[in-house]
Design a protein around this motif. Structure first.
Motif, PDB file in Angstrom:
ATOM      1  N   ALA A  63       8.755   3.437  -5.258  1.00 34.13           N
ATOM      2  CA  ALA A  63       9.020   3.093  -3.862  1.00 34.13           C
ATOM      3  C   ALA A  63       8.752   1.619  -3.588  1.00 34.13           C
ATOM      4  O   ALA A  63       9.563   0.938  -2.924  1.00 34.13           O
ATOM      5  N   VAL A  64       7.625   1.093  -4.096  1.00 33.77           N
ATOM      6  CA  VAL A  64       7.300  -0.311  -3.863  1.00 33.77           C
ATOM      7  C   VAL A  64       8.330  -1.213  -4.538  1.00 33.77           C
ATOM      8  O   VAL A  64       8.764  -2.235  -3.974  1.00 33.77           O
ATOM      9  N   TYR A  65       8.746  -0.851  -5.734  1.00 32.81           N
ATOM     10  CA  TYR A  65       9.741  -1.660  -6.448  1.00 32.81           C
ATOM     11  C   TYR A  65      11.059  -1.704  -5.677  1.00 32.81           C
ATOM     12  O   TYR A  65      11.674  -2.775  -5.519  1.00 32.81           O
ATOM     13  N   LEU A  66      11.517  -0.565  -5.176  1.00 35.07           N
ATOM     14  CA  LEU A  66      12.783  -0.522  -4.441  1.00 35.07           C
ATOM     15  C   LEU A  66      12.680  -1.284  -3.125  1.00 35.07           C
ATOM     16  O   LEU A  66      13.632  -1.957  -2.706  1.00 35.07           O
ATOM     17  N   LEU A  67      11.525  -1.199  -2.468  1.00 28.97           N
ATOM     18  CA  LEU A  67      11.352  -1.934  -1.217  1.00 28.97           C
ATOM     19  C   LEU A  67      11.288  -3.442  -1.452  1.00 28.97           C
ATOM     20  O   LEU A  67      11.722  -4.229  -0.592  1.00 28.97           O
ATOM     21  N   ALA A  68      10.737  -3.841  -2.600  1.00 34.10           N
ATOM     22  CA  ALA A  68      10.641  -5.272  -2.903  1.00 34.10           C
ATOM     23  C   ALA A  68      11.918  -5.829  -3.503  1.00 34.10           C
ATOM     24  O   ALA A  68      12.060  -7.053  -3.616  1.00 34.10           O
ATOM     25  N   LEU A  69      12.847  -4.953  -3.869  1.00 32.07           N
ATOM     26  CA  LEU A  69      14.089  -5.392  -4.495  1.00 32.07           C
ATOM     27  C   LEU A  69      14.982  -6.089  -3.458  1.00 32.07           C
ATOM     28  O   LEU A  69      15.260  -5.543  -2.394  1.00 32.07           O
ATOM     29  N   VAL A  76       3.824  -8.169  -3.719  1.00 33.04           N
ATOM     30  CA  VAL A  76       2.421  -8.163  -3.302  1.00 33.04           C
ATOM     31  C   VAL A  76       2.291  -7.749  -1.841  1.00 33.04           C
ATOM     32  O   VAL A  76       1.454  -6.894  -1.486  1.00 33.04           O
ATOM     33  N   LEU A  77       3.097  -8.344  -0.963  1.00 34.28           N
ATOM     34  CA  LEU A  77       2.985  -8.042   0.464  1.00 34.28           C
ATOM     35  C   LEU A  77       3.330  -6.586   0.767  1.00 34.28           C
ATOM     36  O   LEU A  77       2.615  -5.899   1.517  1.00 34.28           O
ATOM     37  N   ILE A  78       4.409  -6.095   0.186  1.00 36.92           N
ATOM     38  CA  ILE A  78       4.781  -4.695   0.416  1.00 36.92           C
ATOM     39  C   ILE A  78       3.729  -3.764  -0.182  1.00 36.92           C
ATOM     40  O   ILE A  78       3.365  -2.746   0.416  1.00 36.92           O
ATOM     41  N   GLY A  79       3.211  -4.132  -1.343  1.00 34.39           N
ATOM     42  CA  GLY A  79       2.177  -3.309  -1.955  1.00 34.39           C
ATOM     43  C   GLY A  79       0.909  -3.233  -1.129  1.00 34.39           C
ATOM     44  O   GLY A  79       0.279  -2.169  -1.032  1.00 34.39           O
ATOM     45  N   ILE A  80       0.524  -4.343  -0.506  1.00 31.49           N
ATOM     46  CA  ILE A  80      -0.669  -4.320   0.349  1.00 31.49           C
ATOM     47  C   ILE A  80      -0.453  -3.402   1.543  1.00 31.49           C
ATOM     48  O   ILE A  80      -1.342  -2.633   1.936  1.00 31.49           O
ATOM     49  N   GLY A  81       0.740  -3.466   2.141  1.00 30.79           N
ATOM     50  CA  GLY A  81       1.031  -2.562   3.252  1.00 30.79           C
ATOM     51  C   GLY A  81       1.023  -1.105   2.837  1.00 30.79           C
ATOM     52  O   GLY A  81       0.482  -0.240   3.540  1.00 30.79           O
ATOM     53  N   VAL A  82       1.612  -0.804   1.685  1.00 29.47           N
ATOM     54  CA  VAL A  82       1.618   0.573   1.182  1.00 29.47           C
ATOM     55  C   VAL A  82       0.200   1.038   0.868  1.00 29.47           C
ATOM     56  O   VAL A  82      -0.156   2.201   1.114  1.00 29.47           O
ATOM     57  N   THR A  83      -0.632   0.144   0.343  1.00 27.44           N
ATOM     58  CA  THR A  83      -2.027   0.506   0.057  1.00 27.44           C
ATOM     59  C   THR A  83      -2.747   0.924   1.323  1.00 27.44           C
ATOM     60  O   THR A  83      -3.504   1.908   1.337  1.00 27.44           O
ATOM     61  N   GLY A  84      -2.533   0.187   2.420  1.00 29.00           N
ATOM     62  CA  GLY A  84      -3.163   0.566   3.683  1.00 29.00           C
ATOM     63  C   GLY A  84      -2.725   1.933   4.167  1.00 29.00           C
ATOM     64  O   GLY A  84      -3.559   2.741   4.610  1.00 29.00           O
ATOM     65  N   MET A  85      -1.441   2.230   4.061  1.00 22.91           N
ATOM     66  CA  MET A  85      -0.951   3.537   4.503  1.00 22.91           C
ATOM     67  C   MET A  85      -1.482   4.662   3.609  1.00 22.91           C
ATOM     68  O   MET A  85      -1.860   5.738   4.090  1.00 22.91           O
ATOM     69  N   LEU A  86      -1.529   4.420   2.316  1.00 22.43           N
ATOM     70  CA  LEU A  86      -2.022   5.451   1.398  1.00 22.43           C
ATOM     71  C   LEU A  86      -3.518   5.698   1.589  1.00 22.43           C
ATOM     72  O   LEU A  86      -3.990   6.838   1.469  1.00 22.43           O
ATOM     73  N   THR A  87      -4.269   4.633   1.864  1.00 24.92           N
ATOM     74  CA  THR A  87      -5.700   4.818   2.135  1.00 24.92           C
ATOM     75  C   THR A  87      -5.912   5.685   3.367  1.00 24.92           C
ATOM     76  O   THR A  87      -6.771   6.589   3.373  1.00 24.92           O
ATOM     77  N   ALA A  88      -5.120   5.442   4.409  1.00 20.79           N
ATOM     78  CA  ALA A  88      -5.210   6.281   5.604  1.00 20.79           C
ATOM     79  C   ALA A  88      -4.809   7.725   5.288  1.00 20.79           C
ATOM     80  O   ALA A  88      -5.427   8.680   5.782  1.00 20.79           O
ATOM     81  N   PHE A  89      -3.783   7.902   4.459  1.00 24.78           N
ATOM     82  CA  PHE A  89      -3.357   9.253   4.071  1.00 24.78           C
ATOM     83  C   PHE A  89      -4.464   9.985   3.313  1.00 24.78           C
ATOM     84  O   PHE A  89      -4.725  11.165   3.561  1.00 24.78           O
ATOM     85  N   ASN A  90      -5.132   9.271   2.403  1.00 19.05           N
ATOM     86  CA  ASN A  90      -6.216   9.901   1.643  1.00 19.05           C
ATOM     87  C   ASN A  90      -7.357  10.339   2.557  1.00 19.05           C
ATOM     88  O   ASN A  90      -7.924  11.432   2.396  1.00 19.05           O
ATOM     89  N   GLY A 145      -1.113  -1.224  -4.567  1.00 21.31           N
ATOM     90  CA  GLY A 145      -0.892   0.166  -4.204  1.00 21.31           C
ATOM     91  C   GLY A 145      -0.648   1.154  -5.314  1.00 21.31           C
ATOM     92  O   GLY A 145      -0.613   2.358  -5.059  1.00 21.31           O
ATOM     93  N   PHE A 146      -0.498   0.713  -6.564  1.00 20.52           N
ATOM     94  CA  PHE A 146      -0.155   1.656  -7.612  1.00 20.52           C
ATOM     95  C   PHE A 146      -1.345   2.553  -7.966  1.00 20.52           C
ATOM     96  O   PHE A 146      -1.189   3.752  -8.181  1.00 20.52           O
ATOM     97  N   GLY A 147      -2.538   1.971  -8.023  1.00 16.31           N
ATOM     98  CA  GLY A 147      -3.721   2.789  -8.255  1.00 16.31           C
ATOM     99  C   GLY A 147      -4.001   3.733  -7.098  1.00 16.31           C
ATOM    100  O   GLY A 147      -4.377   4.900  -7.294  1.00 16.31           O
ATOM    101  N   THR A 148      -3.788   3.248  -5.870  1.00 20.31           N
ATOM    102  CA  THR A 148      -3.981   4.099  -4.698  1.00 20.31           C
ATOM    103  C   THR A 148      -2.955   5.220  -4.651  1.00 20.31           C
ATOM    104  O   THR A 148      -3.250   6.338  -4.214  1.00 20.31           O
TER     105      THR A 148
END
Length: 354
Positions: free
Chosen positions: A155-161, A172-186, A118-121
């Motif tokens: 945000a991903v770091y704090l959620l994975a902490l 990885v799992l939280i990042g994949i979920g965030v990537t899906g939400m950000l793709t929908a936002f874009n 999700g960081f690139g997204t």
């Protein structure tokens, strides 16, 4: 049966290079040879890129243009069109390759690349927001990408902490979920944009080196000069981190501080590369794995991964320019190659699990 011929003993995995009485470096001969071969391949790709196209230019004329000589038309094509695009592609690939090696090492997972978690997204979301809402120019888009990448990474770091540590699989799992939400936002942002802004944003989201000039290559150069050297200096600590948190802590490493420092540097590289060329997919995923298979050496391998990325992006851009009658964005070529590589990687992990 005739007796088996004994194999000669294997050579040392590394050699110690002494620089004076107090300074010494460990050099792995195979890794050094691979880096030299990758650097040679980058130079060959650069020569082909500068000499081919709709306006072919012989190598001697290219050299004259690079040194300020030759006719004005040749100097314009080389210095203003091809060289900044080539430079941007090499630097983007180096940034993505090194950052991918960091995140795959931190997560201890070959799928833990910044474009997957999700960081690139996130950087792309920041840039699209600036494009659609503020109609920003290249400078504003770059700042939006940097802000978006850093915000999502935080945000991903704090959620994975969990407690005081970050576990790789949670990241990885939280990042994949965030990537899906950000793709929908874009995609939602594109539906709210005007036709011109939507076309500009969509081309940018594909990842492209078209019309890239020194205004993109210059800031990216400064970013790599600021972020890549400290990353290379932290490479021995990253090697210890790959042993696992408990083993690294036993060796005296401040695990969470080292992990956070590596992630901050890597996120900066991802955001800078995304600001320059958009989210060029799968380079951060494939480059570290390719470099590890070439060098056959354990450890983070930030340098070989950066050189592998520096070869993949301009080589993909060269193929995209000549694949069809019309120029394709480099993200299309890296996405096609990366999809094949991702399928290969998943199949290899499935076979290993069996």
């Amino acid at each position: 049966m005739p007796p088996r011929t004994p194999r000669p003993p294997a050579g040392p995995a590394f050699r110690v290079l002494r620089l004076g009485e107090r300074v010494s470096l460990r050099v792995r001969p195979r890794a050094a040879a691979v880096c030299a071969a990758l650097l040679t391949a980058v130079l060959v790709t650069a020569v082909v890129t500068l000499t081919t196209g709709d306006y072919p230019i012989p190598v001697p004329d290219v050299l004259k243009a690079l040194t300020g000589g030759g006719d004005p038309g040749t100097r314009f094509v080389v210095d203003s069109l091809r060289l900044p695009r080539l430079t941007t592609g090499i630097l983007v690939g180096a940034a993505l390759g090194a950052s991918g090696a960091v995140f795959q090492g931190v997560t201890r997972n070959p799928l833990g690349s910044p474009d997957v978690i999700g960081f690139g997204t996130g950087a792309a979301s920041g840039a699209v927001t600036v494009l659609v809402l503020a109609h920003g120019g290249p400078g504003e888009v770059a700042l939006g990408a940097l802000a978006g990448g850093l915000a999502i990474a935080t945000a991903v770091y704090l959620l994975a902490l969990r407690g005081r540590t970050v576990q790789g699989f949670r990241l990885v799992l939280i990042g994949i979920g965030v990537t899906g939400m950000l793709t929908a936002f874009n995609q939602w942002m594109l539906t709210r944009a005007s036709l011109n802004d939507a076309l500009t944003a969509q081309i940018w989201l594909t990842g492209s080196l078209n019309s890239r000039g020194w205004q993109q290559a210059g800031p990216l150069t400064l970013a790599l000069l600021a972020l890549l050297p400290p990353l290379l200096l932290l490479s021995p600590r990253a090697d210890q981190l790959e042993l696992g948190d408990e083993s690294a802590h036993t060796l005296g490493l401040r695990v969470e501080r080292t992990r956070l420092t590596l992630m901050v540097l890597a996120v900066g590289l991802v955001a800078a590369a995304t600001a320059a060329a958009g989210p060029v997919g799968f380079v951060a995923l494939a480059a570290p794995q390719i470099s590890r298979r070439l060098t056959r050496s354990p450890g983070a391998g930030f340098g070989p991964a950066a050189l592998t990325g520096a070869l993949l992006v301009p080589l993909s851009d060269l193929a995209a320019q000549h694949a069809l009658s019309s120029e394709l964005p480099v993200g299309v070529a890296t996405g096609a190659l990366g999809g094949v590589y991702l399928a290969f990687l998943l199949a290899a992990q499935w076979r290993a699990a069996r």
